[in-house]
Structures are given as C-alpha cells and as structure tokens.
Design a protein around this motif. Structure first.
Motif, PDB file in Angstrom:
ATOM      1  N   THR A 191       6.421  84.534 -68.499  1.00  0.00           N
ATOM      2  CA  THR A 191       6.912  85.106 -67.250  1.00  0.00           C
ATOM      3  C   THR A 191       6.082  86.304 -66.824  1.00  0.00           C
ATOM      4  N   GLN A 209       6.058  86.075 -60.873  1.00  0.00           N
ATOM      5  CA  GLN A 209       6.966  84.922 -60.956  1.00  0.00           C
ATOM      6  C   GLN A 209       8.417  85.376 -60.772  1.00  0.00           C
ATOM      7  N   GLU A 250      10.950  84.179 -57.801  1.00  0.00           N
ATOM      8  CA  GLU A 250      12.261  83.615 -58.128  1.00  0.00           C
ATOM      9  C   GLU A 250      13.385  84.394 -57.444  1.00  0.00           C
ATOM     10  N   PRO A 292      16.127  87.598 -61.345  1.00  0.00           N
ATOM     11  CA  PRO A 292      15.889  86.151 -61.352  1.00  0.00           C
ATOM     12  C   PRO A 292      16.885  85.420 -62.259  1.00  0.00           C
ATOM     13  N   SER A 298      16.272  83.096 -64.246  1.00  0.00           N
ATOM     14  CA  SER A 298      15.680  82.879 -65.569  1.00  0.00           C
ATOM     15  C   SER A 298      15.950  84.063 -66.492  1.00  0.00           C
TER      16      SER A 298
END
Length: 162
Positions: free
Chosen positions: A31, A35, A39, A126, A128
């Motif tokens: 990551t 990114q 996101e 995000p 994630s």
C-alpha cells in the motif's frame, strides 16, 4: 501460574503476533499513500501517521516474536523470563494497538458489548485500512485477555523484590 501455563501462553502469543505482523507487513508492502488517496480521498498527513504507527506495531511485534522464540527454546524453560517477555509484549504491542501513541485511532469500549469492532479511526480512511485494523483486532483482543494478568502481577513482583 505454573510453567506449563506460562509456556503455553508464550507459545500462543508468539503465534498471534506472527499472524498480526504478517498482515501488517503485507499491508505496508502493498500500500502506498497514493493508493490510499485513490481509495478514499483524505488527509495525507493522517495517512502518513497511521502508516508510521503500523510500522511501529510491526517492529514491536517482531521484537515480541523474537523474545517469545528465545524463551521457548531455552532449556530448561525459564518462567520468570517468559513472564517478563509477556509483560513487555503487553505494553509494547497490545497497549500500543488499543491506545496508539499518536492517537490516530481509538478503542470504542462500548462496541465491545455490541459485538462490533471496537477500533475506530479518527478520520475517514480507506476500506482496506479499516479491514486490516478489524482483522488484527481479534488477535490483539485475545492477547489482551491472556496478558492483562501480567500488568498487575509483574509489577507486584517487581515492587516486592525491591
């Protein structure tokens, strides 16, 4: 506590930390901040801080894994050394996860009663990152339940030995 109990706790903590460090390391290796921004557009400095705290957790976790492995390999098993290692792991890993130094996330203790994840990020983040924190939360919670005893017991022993 008997040697067998402490030995088994040390083994369990080593396994839990290994799983946590693996997940954090995978996230950190895969990551980038860009990114994360794609996101979920957010505060770059906040993301940098969260990633720095995750790196700190990974380092503390690796140190804890090493300490557990050393203690578990020693013959005969040294209960006092294991208890000291578990006490340090409690403070450097478990406490750091639930109350991070930079205070970029926090534990909502009310969530524990509802069966929801108790780790809340202070800013939008995000999915994630949220998934990672939720994935490692259960293992940290297990370690906290196992090691809370050392918080008071180890301090009591240290005070009595002075």
């Amino acid at each position: 506590m008997g040697n067998t109990v402490v030995f088994n706790q040390t083994k369990q903590v080593e396994q839990l930390l290994s799983r946590i460090v693996e997940q954090i390391t995978r996230y950190l290796n895969e990551t980038t901040i860009e990114q994360m921004q794609e996101e979920c557009a957010g505060d770059r400095h906040y993301y940098e801080g969260v990633l720095a705290d995750l790196r700190r957790l990974a380092v503390y976790g690796e140190e804890g894994i090493d300490a557990c492995r050393i203690v578990l390999q020693e013959e005969p098993f040294r209960k006092a050394a294991a208890e000291q290692a578990l006490y340090k792991i409690y403070h450097s890993c478990v406490a750091e996860f639930f109350t991070p130094k930079r205070d970029l996330w926090y534990e909502d203790s009310r969530s524990a009663y509802t069966g929801r994840h108790s780790i809340k990020l202070r800013q939008p983040a995000p999915p994630s990152l949220q998934q990672l924190l939720h994935a490692i939360e259960a293992d940290f919670q297990t370690m906290r339940e196992e090691l809370e005893f050392y918080e008071t017991d180890y301090r009591t022993k240290m005070i009595q030995s002075q």
